[in-house]
Design an enzyme around this catalytic site. Structure first.
Site, PDB file in Angstrom:
ATOM      1  N   HIS A  95      -7.625  -5.671   0.304  1.00  0.00           N
ATOM      2  CA  HIS A  95      -6.413  -4.907   0.567  1.00  0.00           C
ATOM      3  C   HIS A  95      -5.624  -5.482   1.743  1.00  0.00           C
ATOM      4  CE1 HIS A  95      -4.132  -1.225   0.123  1.00  0.00           C
ATOM      5  NE2 HIS A  95      -4.223  -0.974   1.411  1.00  0.00           N
ATOM      6  N   SER A 148       0.811  -1.209   0.000  1.00  0.00           N
ATOM      7  CA  SER A 148       0.000   0.000   0.000  1.00  0.00           C
ATOM      8  C   SER A 148       0.857   1.277   0.000  1.00  0.00           C
ATOM      9  CB  SER A 148      -0.952  -0.052   1.189  1.00  0.00           C
ATOM     10  OG  SER A 148      -2.065   0.734   0.926  1.00  0.00           O
ATOM     11  N   TRP A 208     -10.293   0.204  -4.639  1.00  0.00           N
ATOM     12  CA  TRP A 208      -9.743   1.533  -4.296  1.00  0.00           C
ATOM     13  C   TRP A 208      -8.344   1.713  -4.900  1.00  0.00           C
ATOM     14  CZ3 TRP A 208     -11.241   6.087  -2.775  1.00  0.00           C
ATOM     15  CH2 TRP A 208     -10.437   6.931  -1.983  1.00  0.00           C
ATOM     16  N   LYS A 215       3.955   2.170  -2.658  1.00  0.00           N
ATOM     17  CA  LYS A 215       4.300   3.394  -3.405  1.00  0.00           C
ATOM     18  C   LYS A 215       5.760   3.743  -3.093  1.00  0.00           C
ATOM     19  CE  LYS A 215      -0.223   5.273  -1.813  1.00  0.00           C
ATOM     20  NZ  LYS A 215      -1.295   4.719  -2.552  1.00  0.00           N
TER      21      LYS A 215
HETATM   22  C1  GTR Z   1      -5.428   4.280   2.072  1.00  0.00           C
HETATM   23  C2  GTR Z   1      -4.906   5.164   0.984  1.00  0.00           C
HETATM   24  C3  GTR Z   1      -4.182   4.332  -0.030  1.00  0.00           C
HETATM   25  C4  GTR Z   1      -3.245   3.340   0.600  1.00  0.00           C
HETATM   26  C5  GTR Z   1      -3.736   2.785   1.930  1.00  0.00           C
HETATM   27  C6  GTR Z   1      -2.680   2.073   2.795  1.00  0.00           C
HETATM   28  O1  GTR Z   1      -6.194   4.924   2.981  1.00  0.00           O
HETATM   29  O2  GTR Z   1      -5.991   5.849   0.400  1.00  0.00           O
HETATM   30  O3  GTR Z   1      -3.521   5.171  -0.948  1.00  0.00           O
HETATM   31  O4  GTR Z   1      -1.976   3.859   0.743  1.00  0.00           O
HETATM   32  O5  GTR Z   1      -4.313   3.737   2.721  1.00  0.00           O
HETATM   33  O6  GTR Z   1      -1.537   2.499   2.905  1.00  0.00           O
HETATM   34  O7  GTR Z   1      -3.074   1.076   3.410  1.00  0.00           O
END
Ligand code: GTR
Length: 412
Positions: free
Chosen positions: A392, A250, A341, A254
């Site tokens: 996720h 996540s 997402w 990045k």
């Molecule tokens: C979310 C965010 C994502 C992602 C995520 C994470 O809230 O919108 O871009 O980075 O967090 O890091 O789990």
């Protein structure tokens, strides 16, 4: 509350493929002056630096040079960790000449090894002590306290081992890999505090109180910290520093991609569910968008990135070019089908559109053009990809694919 969140985000996320706008991506192989890149030499000497500079200036921000006085200290070393299977070490990486500001690298090295080992390395969310239920891991604390009431959750609020489903320590050790991690709050706590804590103020010029519009946000600071860790790995004879894979889930995915871009000593990068600002194409505006991420996490990117909120077509780059910055090194992109997402298809397409750069090197990038079935990893090329069942997260299935992919390149 839900309504409020929607208002805050501006609008509901788009999850309808038919509403993805048509768009033209910047071509990784066409220079800003229109010249076409046809050789790997032109890529290395001209186009790669140009794209890197665009990402630095408009997306993540430029990071300072690493300090000459970066220094390290082994804080602990235990050769009998994990029922004698591994050596556990903790290393302080001091960011300046004083011993005040540092991050702690936690690492496990397989005891069964012939010489230096390849390594998986990435940030953790909640503190080093949460990745594995080992009573001897030093609990992470926030050393860089918020100066004006910020809200970073304190790592000591988290239980030992509570994130262990994301960290298959034994499996990696059994496969001959080392594992190293850093608590991201050691580098920069993850909240919008105007860049008063974390590493940013350590590098302000006289009179400076925040980064300039093209200077590092939090993601770039994390990447910079990971790059400092590489300086340490180069000094550790248990680790083969030419075989380090930087990975992340996540927001840390990045970060992993940006780390691989700014520091070519990393032999591989692995992005898990990295989504917007990671592997996903911004121009698709599917799920999380530039505008949403800039509102929710105003500290992640540089100030210049804000001008692309609801203005993606003007971005001088898109995220396939971030993948391309890994070439000719292997890169793995992982998605989860329910993690809309993060836009699984947009993550996949970045791999497709980065492929021409790998081909300049005579390599297969991502050897398919259509998304593979769920749970059918594609690991033949230099760009690996899978989309797995579920939401996720980063789990054992993801790790099994990363190990298979890494075995091809880091075990040679
Ligand atoms: C979310 C965010 C994502 C992602 C995520 C994470 O809230 O919108 O871009 O980075 O967090 O890091 O789990």
């Amino acid at each position: 509350f839900f309504l409020q969140v929607l208002l805050f985000w501006g609008q509901e996320p788009n999850y309808d493929e038919s509403k993805v706008p048509s768009f033209i991506l910047p071509d990784p192989l066409i220079m800003e002056n229109g010249e076409i890149v046809t050789t790997k030499e032109e890529w290395i000497e001209k186009r790669r630096p140009e794209i890197l500079n665009l990402f630095e200036t408009y997306v993540y921000g430029k990071s300072p040079e690493k300090p000459a006085n970066l220094h390290f200290e082994v804080l602990s070393e235990d050769h009998y960790a994990l029922s004698n299977m591994a050596t556990r070490k903790e290393i302080a990486v001091y960011f300046t000449e004083s011993d005040e500001h540092y991050m702690t690298i936690l690492m496990y090295i397989p005891n069964k090894r012939n010489g230096a080992v390849p390594l998986f390395f990435g940030l953790n969310f909640k503190g080093n002590h949460t990745i594995y239920d080992d009573p001897d891991i030093t609990e992470s604390v926030t050393r860089m306290e918020p100066r004006d009431g910020g809200s970073e959750i304190r790592p000591n609020a988290f239980k030992r081992g509570e994130a262990s489903s994301r960290w298959p320590v034994e499996m990696l050790i059994a496969n001959g890999y080392g594992l190293a991690t850093v608590y991201r709050g050691d580098i920069d706590p993850d909240y919008d505090d105007g860049f008063q804590n974390g590493v940013h103020p350590l590098f302000y010029k006289d009179g400076q109180t925040k980064p300039k519009a093209d200077e590092w946000g939090t993601l770039a600071a994390w990447a910079w910290g990971l790059s400092c860790a590489m300086d340490y790995f180069e000094t550790d004879e248990d680790i083969d520093a030419s075989k380090v894979a930087v990975f992340g889930h996540s927001r840390h995915g990045k970060t992993a991609l940006w780390t691989g871009a700014i520091d070519q000593r990393f032999a591989m990068a692995i992005s898990n569910d990295s989504g917007c600002g990671g592997a996903a194409l911004s121009r698709r505006k599917y799920g999380e968008t530039v505008s949403k991420i800039n509102k929710l996490f105003p500290h992640w990117f540089c100030e210049n990135f804000k001008q692309y909120s609801d203005n993606e077509d003007k971005l001088p780059v898109d995220q396939h070019q971030l993948i391309a910055l890994m070439a000719p090194r292997p890169v793995y992109i992982a998605s989860a089908i329910e993690d809309r997402w993060a836009d699984p298809k947009g993550e996949f397409l970045s791999g497709v559109f980065a492929t021409p750069v790998y081909e300049l090197f005579g390599q297969d990038g991502l050897p398919i053009k259509d998304m593979p079935d769920v749970d059918s990893p594609v690991i033949d090329g230099y760009i690996g990809y899978h989309v797995r069942t579920g939401d996720h997260d980063i789990n054992l299935y993801d790790w099994q694919q990363f190990v298979k992919f890494a075995d091809k390149y880091l075990k040679k």
